[in-house]
Enzyme design. Structure first.
Site, mmCIF file in Angstrom:
data_model
loop_
_atom_site.group_PDB
_atom_site.id
_atom_site.type_symbol
_atom_site.label_atom_id
_atom_site.label_comp_id
_atom_site.label_asym_id
_atom_site.label_seq_id
_atom_site.Cartn_x
_atom_site.Cartn_y
_atom_site.Cartn_z
ATOM 1 N N LYS A 43 0.821 -1.226 -0.029
ATOM 2 C CA LYS A 43 -0.132 -0.120 0.034
ATOM 3 C C LYS A 43 0.940 1.160 -0.054
ATOM 4 O O LYS A 43 2.223 1.223 0.368
ATOM 5 C CB LYS A 43 -0.966 -0.070 1.304
ATOM 6 C CG LYS A 43 -0.277 -0.039 2.585
ATOM 7 C CD LYS A 43 -0.703 -0.378 3.841
ATOM 8 C CE LYS A 43 -0.148 -0.181 4.933
ATOM 9 N NZ LYS A 43 -0.803 -0.867 6.220
ATOM 10 N N ARG A 137 -9.646 -0.072 15.560
ATOM 11 C CA ARG A 137 -9.618 0.909 14.383
ATOM 12 C C ARG A 137 -10.599 0.331 13.491
ATOM 13 O O ARG A 137 -11.790 0.544 13.295
ATOM 14 C CB ARG A 137 -8.237 0.688 14.059
ATOM 15 C CG ARG A 137 -7.959 1.893 12.791
ATOM 16 C CD ARG A 137 -6.540 1.963 12.209
ATOM 17 N NE ARG A 137 -6.247 0.578 11.839
ATOM 18 C CZ ARG A 137 -5.066 0.331 11.218
ATOM 19 N NH1 ARG A 137 -4.027 1.271 10.931
ATOM 20 N NH2 ARG A 137 -4.620 -0.777 10.879
ATOM 21 N N TYR A 261 18.082 28.693 8.819
ATOM 22 C CA TYR A 261 17.144 29.435 9.291
ATOM 23 C C TYR A 261 17.035 29.372 10.818
ATOM 24 O O TYR A 261 17.183 28.372 11.230
ATOM 25 C CB TYR A 261 15.765 28.856 8.727
ATOM 26 C CG TYR A 261 15.630 28.998 7.323
ATOM 27 C CD1 TYR A 261 15.512 30.590 7.076
ATOM 28 C CD2 TYR A 261 15.545 28.033 6.339
ATOM 29 C CE1 TYR A 261 15.185 30.864 5.423
ATOM 30 C CE2 TYR A 261 15.439 28.460 4.959
ATOM 31 C CZ TYR A 261 15.353 29.562 4.626
ATOM 32 O OH TYR A 261 15.067 29.811 3.208
ATOM 33 N N MET A 309 14.541 23.509 2.427
ATOM 34 C CA MET A 309 13.918 22.930 1.411
ATOM 35 C C MET A 309 14.605 22.014 0.537
ATOM 36 O O MET A 309 13.976 20.762 0.071
ATOM 37 C CB MET A 309 12.757 23.894 0.655
ATOM 38 C CG MET A 309 11.892 23.147 -0.157
ATOM 39 S SD MET A 309 10.872 24.285 -1.259
ATOM 40 C CE MET A 309 9.860 24.950 -0.089
HETATM 41 C C1 LIG Z 1 0.016 -1.878 6.727
HETATM 42 C C2 LIG Z 1 -0.618 -3.116 7.276
HETATM 43 C C3 LIG Z 1 0.138 -4.281 7.496
HETATM 44 C C4 LIG Z 1 1.686 -4.414 7.316
HETATM 45 O O1 LIG Z 1 2.174 -3.775 8.457
HETATM 46 P P1 LIG Z 1 4.034 -3.755 9.042
HETATM 47 O O2 LIG Z 1 3.938 -3.239 10.208
HETATM 48 O O3 LIG Z 1 4.502 -2.706 7.753
HETATM 49 O O4 LIG Z 1 4.420 -4.989 8.542
HETATM 50 C C5 LIG Z 1 -0.388 -5.642 7.691
HETATM 51 N N1 LIG Z 1 -1.951 -5.693 7.871
HETATM 52 C C6 LIG Z 1 -2.631 -4.395 7.799
HETATM 53 C C7 LIG Z 1 -3.990 -4.555 8.128
HETATM 54 C C8 LIG Z 1 -2.104 -3.240 7.289
HETATM 55 O O5 LIG Z 1 -2.835 -2.121 7.479
#
Ligand SMILES: *Cc1c(COP(=O)(O)O)cnc(C)c1O
Length: 362
Positions: A43, A137, A261, A309
């Site tokens: 993702k 969640r 800065y 930047m």
């Molecule tokens: C992002 C995610 C993972 C992977 O988690 P990592 O900590 O990057 O291994 C697995 N399961 C779900 C539901 C996730 O959202």
């Protein structure tokens, strides 16, 4: 070595992806969880590593997981034929239809999604039912699992049903919620003959009981440590993202001269300071404070002053450095976890940010 190169257009800073390291890290996942199938989590553009490069080098995974249907459609259009799991599922009938059209496996984490499936016709999808075992969640409450499973089972459009849940504290293997969550998942699904998935990277390396039929590695595929107390090298992982730039200026400053800065850092003595062509516009974290290391000619040089930047200044005392020298912001010479620690964040965020800065317009 096979590389995918992601160049920052018109910039000196560059991000390179080490495809061999991706393969190596997937092999490590198999070593940690030899009896489980692997759903490689790609993702957020593969945590900033470019989803197509990642999918190409992780083609030995049993499935891929992304967050949203649109990400999965991109993969299908690129010719990826592996099973694709959509972790947030669909948010409308249109998205459900998209899942069916592209043979995606949506996660059902809420009753209204089950209702949509229950009422749908003329399509067919395999689904994952996500259960909230304590993270609070996404996921259906434990008490609703039977009800929603039966809704899915009686739907004309649902093919296979698998189960998943997610740990809230797997990065801390001794946290007591981990076992509670795992037991809850195992108990609530014990009456069904269905595959289950619980383990993210942290659980893959530290909670073997949670491996079950499918594991879901994300961050460990990219070569950074999922645990608070262990380094990536310790776990046998290789860094995938190489973020480099160059020294574009050197100056000999005087004791008391202030840098950058806000003039937040003052030279404690007469000293050489270098300017590296990488800043927050390239995805280097602006919150990385003075003292965050960068690698130059075998030395870890601390940054001095605020990150700009397009540049950041570094303390070159004791370093033989010249104009144009290669600088590693993170990668093989310097672990991104170290940078994340200094910047008060986690590697996930830094990798996403830097990688995605390297693809203008994507
Ligand atoms: C992002 C995610 C993972 C992977 O988690 P990592 O900590 O990057 O291994 C697995 N399961 C779900 C539901 C996730 O959202």
């Amino acid at each position: 070595m096979k590389h995918g190169q992601l160049r920052h257009r018109e910039r000196t800073a560059s991000v390179q992806i080490d495809g061999d390291a991706l393969r190596h890290n997937l092999d490590k996942v198999r070593e940690y969880a030899p009896d489980s199938k692997v759903m490689a989590v790609i993702k957020a553009n593969a945590y900033g590593h470019n989803v197509l490069i990642a999918a190409e080098h992780l083609d030995q995974a049993d499935a891929f997981a992304v967050a949203m249907p649109a990400e999965a459609v991109t993969l299908r259009r690129a010719g990826i034929s592996r099973p694709l799991v959509v972790l947030q599922g669909f948010s409308s009938l249109t998205e459900l239809e998209l899942c069916a059209t592209h043979d995606l496996q949506p996660v059902v984490h809420h009753q209204w999604q089950a209702e949509l499936l229950h009422n749908a016709t003329r399509l067919s999808v395999d689904v994952w039912l996500k259960i909230d075992t304590g993270m609070h969640r996404l996921g259906v409450p434990l008490v609703d699992v039977d009800l929603i499973y039966r809704m899915l089972k009686s739907s004309a459009v649902v093919g296979s049903i698998r189960f998943m849940s997610h740990f809230a504290n797997a990065d801390d293997p001794s946290h007591q919620l981990n076992n509670n969550q795992l037991e809850s998942l195992i108990n609530v699904t014990s009456n069904y003959d269905a595959e289950r998935s619980m383990a993210n990277s942290a659980a893959i390396v530290s909670l073997a009981d949670s491996h079950l039929e499918w594991v879901r590695p994300g961050i460990m595929l990219y070569g950074t440590s999922p645990l608070l107390e262990r380094s990536a090298a310790d776990l046998g992982l290789k860094p995938v993202m190489q973020f480099e730039s160059q020294l574009i200026a050197l100056q000999q400053l005087r004791k008391g001269d202030a840098i950058g800065y806000g003039s937040t850092w003052q030279c404690p003595e007469d000293m050489p300071v270098g300017v590296v062509a990488a800043g927050y516009g390239d995805g280097y974290p602006r919150h990385a404070p003075s003292g965050t290391p960068v690698w130059i000619n075998g030395h870890q040089c601390p940054t001095v002053g605020r990150v700009s930047m397009d540049s950041v200044c570094v303390d070159l005392r004791g370093v033989d450095a010249r104009y144009g020298d290669r600088v590693v912001l993170w990668g093989r010479e310097l672990c991104v976890d170290t940078i994340a620690g200094h910047a008060g964040t986690i590697s996930y965020e830094i990798l996403c940010h830097a990688g995605n800065s390297a693809y203008p317009g994507q």
